[in-house]
Design a protein around this motif. Structure first.
Motif, PDB file in Angstrom:
ATOM      1  N   VAL A 255     -39.473  33.772  32.117  1.00  0.00           N
ATOM      2  CA  VAL A 255     -38.376  34.717  31.926  1.00  0.00           C
ATOM      3  C   VAL A 255     -37.986  35.264  33.295  1.00  0.00           C
ATOM      4  O   VAL A 255     -38.727  35.130  34.273  1.00  0.00           O
ATOM      5  N   ASP A 256     -36.845  35.888  33.348  1.00  0.00           N
ATOM      6  CA  ASP A 256     -36.403  36.579  34.559  1.00  0.00           C
ATOM      7  C   ASP A 256     -36.713  38.053  34.363  1.00  0.00           C
ATOM      8  O   ASP A 256     -36.131  38.710  33.494  1.00  0.00           O
ATOM      9  N   PHE A 257     -37.651  38.583  35.154  1.00  0.00           N
ATOM     10  CA  PHE A 257     -38.162  39.940  34.966  1.00  0.00           C
ATOM     11  C   PHE A 257     -37.618  40.854  36.063  1.00  0.00           C
ATOM     12  O   PHE A 257     -37.797  40.587  37.259  1.00  0.00           O
ATOM     13  N   GLU A 258     -36.963  41.929  35.649  1.00  0.00           N
ATOM     14  CA  GLU A 258     -36.369  42.887  36.583  1.00  0.00           C
ATOM     15  C   GLU A 258     -37.409  43.394  37.585  1.00  0.00           C
ATOM     16  O   GLU A 258     -38.493  43.835  37.211  1.00  0.00           O
ATOM     17  N   GLY A 259     -37.065  43.328  38.858  1.00  0.00           N
ATOM     18  CA  GLY A 259     -37.951  43.806  39.904  1.00  0.00           C
ATOM     19  C   GLY A 259     -38.954  42.781  40.366  1.00  0.00           C
ATOM     20  O   GLY A 259     -39.701  43.016  41.319  1.00  0.00           O
ATOM     21  N   VAL A 260     -39.009  41.632  39.680  1.00  0.00           N
ATOM     22  CA  VAL A 260     -39.996  40.598  40.006  1.00  0.00           C
ATOM     23  C   VAL A 260     -39.332  39.255  40.236  1.00  0.00           C
ATOM     24  O   VAL A 260     -39.596  38.549  41.203  1.00  0.00           O
ATOM     25  N   GLY A 261     -38.450  38.871  39.335  1.00  0.00           N
ATOM     26  CA  GLY A 261     -37.872  37.530  39.342  1.00  0.00           C
ATOM     27  C   GLY A 261     -38.571  36.673  38.322  1.00  0.00           C
ATOM     28  O   GLY A 261     -38.768  37.097  37.176  1.00  0.00           O
ATOM     29  N   GLN A 262     -38.975  35.473  38.716  1.00  0.00           N
ATOM     30  CA  GLN A 262     -39.642  34.566  37.789  1.00  0.00           C
ATOM     31  C   GLN A 262     -40.983  35.154  37.340  1.00  0.00           C
ATOM     32  O   GLN A 262     -41.807  35.556  38.154  1.00  0.00           O
ATOM     33  N   ALA A 263     -41.183  35.210  36.025  1.00  0.00           N
ATOM     34  CA  ALA A 263     -42.433  35.710  35.455  1.00  0.00           C
ATOM     35  C   ALA A 263     -42.665  34.984  34.131  1.00  0.00           C
ATOM     36  O   ALA A 263     -41.845  34.172  33.700  1.00  0.00           O
ATOM     37  N   TRP A 264     -43.777  35.311  33.481  1.00  0.00           N
ATOM     38  CA  TRP A 264     -44.192  34.550  32.311  1.00  0.00           C
ATOM     39  C   TRP A 264     -44.521  35.451  31.134  1.00  0.00           C
ATOM     40  O   TRP A 264     -44.981  36.586  31.299  1.00  0.00           O
ATOM     41  N   VAL A 265     -44.293  34.927  29.946  1.00  0.00           N
ATOM     42  CA  VAL A 265     -44.752  35.525  28.691  1.00  0.00           C
ATOM     43  C   VAL A 265     -45.426  34.416  27.892  1.00  0.00           C
ATOM     44  O   VAL A 265     -45.268  33.232  28.199  1.00  0.00           O
ATOM     45  N   ALA A 266     -46.197  34.812  26.889  1.00  0.00           N
ATOM     46  CA  ALA A 266     -46.763  33.802  26.001  1.00  0.00           C
ATOM     47  C   ALA A 266     -45.625  33.105  25.260  1.00  0.00           C
ATOM     48  O   ALA A 266     -44.601  33.717  24.945  1.00  0.00           O
ATOM     49  N   ALA A 267     -45.791  31.829  25.010  1.00  0.00           N
ATOM     50  CA  ALA A 267     -44.735  31.045  24.369  1.00  0.00           C
ATOM     51  C   ALA A 267     -44.296  31.696  23.067  1.00  0.00           C
ATOM     52  O   ALA A 267     -45.113  32.029  22.206  1.00  0.00           O
ATOM     53  N   GLY A 268     -42.980  31.925  22.948  1.00  0.00           N
ATOM     54  CA  GLY A 268     -42.416  32.503  21.740  1.00  0.00           C
ATOM     55  C   GLY A 268     -42.453  34.015  21.678  1.00  0.00           C
ATOM     56  O   GLY A 268     -41.836  34.613  20.785  1.00  0.00           O
ATOM     57  N   ASP A 269     -43.149  34.667  22.614  1.00  0.00           N
ATOM     58  CA  ASP A 269     -43.306  36.124  22.578  1.00  0.00           C
ATOM     59  C   ASP A 269     -42.258  36.765  23.476  1.00  0.00           C
ATOM     60  O   ASP A 269     -42.568  37.352  24.510  1.00  0.00           O
ATOM     61  N   THR A 270     -40.992  36.687  23.074  1.00  0.00           N
ATOM     62  CA  THR A 270     -39.891  37.080  23.950  1.00  0.00           C
ATOM     63  C   THR A 270     -39.091  38.277  23.440  1.00  0.00           C
ATOM     64  O   THR A 270     -38.034  38.594  23.991  1.00  0.00           O
ATOM     65  N   GLU A 271     -39.568  38.951  22.415  1.00  0.00           N
ATOM     66  CA  GLU A 271     -38.847  40.113  21.889  1.00  0.00           C
ATOM     67  C   GLU A 271     -39.318  41.386  22.586  1.00  0.00           C
ATOM     68  O   GLU A 271     -40.516  41.643  22.685  1.00  0.00           O
ATOM     69  N   PHE A 272     -38.372  42.191  23.056  1.00  0.00           N
ATOM     70  CA  PHE A 272     -38.679  43.431  23.759  1.00  0.00           C
ATOM     71  C   PHE A 272     -37.805  44.552  23.215  1.00  0.00           C
ATOM     72  O   PHE A 272     -36.674  44.309  22.784  1.00  0.00           O
ATOM     73  N   PRO A 273     -38.311  45.796  23.244  1.00  0.00           N
ATOM     74  CA  PRO A 273     -37.492  46.923  22.788  1.00  0.00           C
ATOM     75  C   PRO A 273     -36.277  47.109  23.677  1.00  0.00           C
ATOM     76  O   PRO A 273     -36.218  46.624  24.809  1.00  0.00           O
ATOM     77  N   GLU A 274     -35.306  47.842  23.163  1.00  0.00           N
ATOM     78  CA  GLU A 274     -34.103  48.155  23.916  1.00  0.00           C
ATOM     79  C   GLU A 274     -34.371  49.308  24.883  1.00  0.00           C
ATOM     80  O   GLU A 274     -34.881  50.357  24.483  1.00  0.00           O
ATOM     81  N   ALA A 275     -34.100  49.100  26.142  1.00  0.00           N
ATOM     82  CA  ALA A 275     -34.029  50.156  27.166  1.00  0.00           C
ATOM     83  C   ALA A 275     -35.076  51.249  27.020  1.00  0.00           C
ATOM     84  O   ALA A 275     -34.772  52.435  26.950  1.00  0.00           O
ATOM     85  N   GLY A 276     -36.328  50.866  26.934  1.00  0.00           N
ATOM     86  CA  GLY A 276     -37.403  51.849  26.943  1.00  0.00           C
ATOM     87  C   GLY A 276     -37.668  52.512  25.617  1.00  0.00           C
ATOM     88  O   GLY A 276     -38.409  53.507  25.559  1.00  0.00           O
ATOM     89  N   GLU A 277     -37.078  52.016  24.546  1.00  0.00           N
ATOM     90  CA  GLU A 277     -37.284  52.617  23.237  1.00  0.00           C
ATOM     91  C   GLU A 277     -38.772  52.623  22.865  1.00  0.00           C
ATOM     92  O   GLU A 277     -39.427  51.589  22.873  1.00  0.00           O
ATOM     93  N   GLY A 278     -39.305  53.815  22.577  1.00  0.00           N
ATOM     94  CA  GLY A 278     -40.714  53.940  22.221  1.00  0.00           C
ATOM     95  C   GLY A 278     -41.583  54.437  23.354  1.00  0.00           C
ATOM     96  O   GLY A 278     -42.745  54.792  23.133  1.00  0.00           O
ATOM     97  N   ALA A 279     -41.032  54.480  24.575  1.00  0.00           N
ATOM     98  CA  ALA A 279     -41.823  54.951  25.714  1.00  0.00           C
ATOM     99  C   ALA A 279     -41.672  56.450  25.939  1.00  0.00           C
ATOM    100  O   ALA A 279     -42.363  57.030  26.777  1.00  0.00           O
ATOM    101  N   GLU A 280     -40.779  57.087  25.198  1.00  0.00           N
ATOM    102  CA  GLU A 280     -40.489  58.493  25.428  1.00  0.00           C
ATOM    103  C   GLU A 280     -41.724  59.358  25.175  1.00  0.00           C
ATOM    104  O   GLU A 280     -42.590  59.029  24.377  1.00  0.00           O
ATOM    105  N   GLY A 281     -41.767  60.492  25.875  1.00  0.00           N
ATOM    106  CA  GLY A 281     -42.829  61.454  25.613  1.00  0.00           C
ATOM    107  C   GLY A 281     -43.810  61.587  26.758  1.00  0.00           C
ATOM    108  O   GLY A 281     -43.653  60.990  27.830  1.00  0.00           O
ATOM    109  N   VAL A 282     -44.822  62.397  26.520  1.00  0.00           N
ATOM    110  CA  VAL A 282     -45.827  62.740  27.526  1.00  0.00           C
ATOM    111  C   VAL A 282     -47.173  62.164  27.107  1.00  0.00           C
ATOM    112  O   VAL A 282     -47.560  62.259  25.941  1.00  0.00           O
ATOM    113  N   ARG A 283     -47.871  61.568  28.070  1.00  0.00           N
ATOM    114  CA  ARG A 283     -49.199  61.017  27.806  1.00  0.00           C
ATOM    115  C   ARG A 283     -50.113  61.317  28.980  1.00  0.00           C
ATOM    116  O   ARG A 283     -49.673  61.294  30.141  1.00  0.00           O
TER     117      ARG A 283
END
Length: 387
Positions: A255-283
């Motif tokens: 895949v083409d990964f922002e800030g990196v360029g060429q990078a890898w994911v497991a085959a078929g595992d290409t679904e990602f949330p929209e624009a940080g959805e789910g990362a909100e909050g304090v931890r």
């Protein structure tokens, strides 16, 4: 050529969600080992940090539950994991770990030739360790006596430089014994560490490496072979060749990964949330939490001032981390006196009222996990790294 572009915020949000940081995992008999498996181990050089890493990702679990899983249920194993450091691993994953770690090319040590173990001596020590620890929990001194009795006086020669004094010669093979599945940590005997034999049968090397890369990319992808090598403390050329083999076998995809360029994911595992959805909050994440160590590129997880304040010379893990909306936004420290725990949080920017409320809840949860009463103080952390 890559067929998909992945944003940093989408990748970061997926990592957070998959590790139980977006929403804690419901408590169950399998929750802790499942989390340890997804995280690829909880760093346990300091056991309390591993207890907090796992406890904060679950609903209602405490350090007592982690200890029970480790020493009574044996669903967790304390042993040498990635980078040769002590981790809590899921017991079910130990065959994969031992198979994969055994496959990493060894480095020539810094010890002089007259001190190093020969290949034959290493094999003799590993066999002796496995035999001595079967059904037993031995301190280092007891294990040394047992190894010497089975191999010879040479194994006990105090020739290996250690933090204080000298270790016996056989200690050079300790990691090898762990990676062969015949050595892990047992419960402490007072202040003394003990070792035992987990009786793990290492998975075949190629299968183990393939599974480890798939797990790594599931938890921390997209990533490059160099990210994997750094996380595992493995040779870069070896990791690059490994990823090449897996790509040719269509086990991973590009895949083409922002800030990196060429990078890898497991085959078929290409679904990602929209624009940080789910990362909100304090931890709040403890020392050496897996998320802060393995997530790359580091300069995006530690933006701006965080790169200087929350890293020790570029090394992650030495400071507990404050995450705000998915990125590092400060550091924190806890000081315990009996049951009372003072949690001092140093944000790098002013927190909103909503974030302060979330921080209060995170502080309360730290107290629950560590079986104490935690109080929040927002101020400057004055202690140094890994204090």
């Amino acid at each position: 050529m890559p067929t998909r572009t992945v944003s940093w915020s989408g990748a970061n949000a997926r990592r957070i969600e998959r590790q139980g940081l977006a929403a804690p995992v419901p408590a169950s008999p399998t929750a802790l080992p499942l989390l340890a498996g997804v995280m690829l181990g909880a760093h346990a050089q300091v056991l309390s940090a591993a207890e907090l890493s796992l406890g904060l990702r679950t609903e209602g679990e405490t350090r007592a539950h982690v200890r029970r899983a480790l020493w009574e249920e044996r669903s967790l194993v304390k042993t040498f994991g990635p980078r040769g450091t002590v981790h809590l691993l899921a017991a079910a994953d130990v065959p994969m770990w031992t198979g994969a770690l055994s496959a990493i090319p060894g480095r020539v040590g810094q010890l002089s030739q007259d001190i190093r173990l020969t290949a034959a001596q290493t094999e003799a020590v590993v066999a002796a360790v496995g035999e001595a620890l079967s059904g037993a929990e031995l301190t280092a001194d007891e294990l040394t006596e047992a190894i010497v009795a089975r191999t010879g006086a040479w194994a006990g020669d105090p020739v290996v430089p250690a933090f204080q004094g000298m270790w016996p010669r056989w200690r050079q093979a300790m990691h090898t014994a762990a990676h062969r599945g015949v050595l892990a940590f047992g419960p402490n005997r007072g202040r003394k560490v003990t070792y035992t034999n987990p009786c793990a049968v290492p998975m075949e090397e190629i299968a183990a490496l393939s599974e480890l890369v798939r797990r790594y990319l599931y938890a921390y992808g997209p990533a490059t072979s160099q990210h994997f090598a750094k996380w595992l403390a493995a040779p870069r050329g070896w990791a690059n060749a490994l990823f090449g083999e897996l790509a040719r076998g269509r086990e991973i995809e590009e895949v083409d990964f922002e800030g990196v360029g060429q990078a890898w994911v497991a085959a078929g595992d290409t679904e990602f949330p929209e624009a940080g959805e789910g990362a909100e909050g304090v931890r709040l994440l403890p020392y050496f939490d897996a998320f802060g160590i393995a997530s790359q590129p580091r300069e995006l997880l530690f933006p701006g001032e965080a790169f200087e304040r929350a890293l020790a010379g570029g090394q992650a893990g030495n400071y507990p981390l404050l995450l705000v909306d998915g990125t590092v936004a400060g550091v924190w420290h806890q000081r315990r006196s009996g049951k009372r725990i003072t949690v001092t949080v140093e944000p790098l920017e002013k927190l909103s009222a909503e974030h302060l409320e979330e921080l209060e809840r995170q502080t309360v949860r730290i107290g629950e996990v560590t079986e104490g009463i935690a109080e929040l103080v927002v101020g400057t952390v004055t202690v140094g790294p890994h204090a």
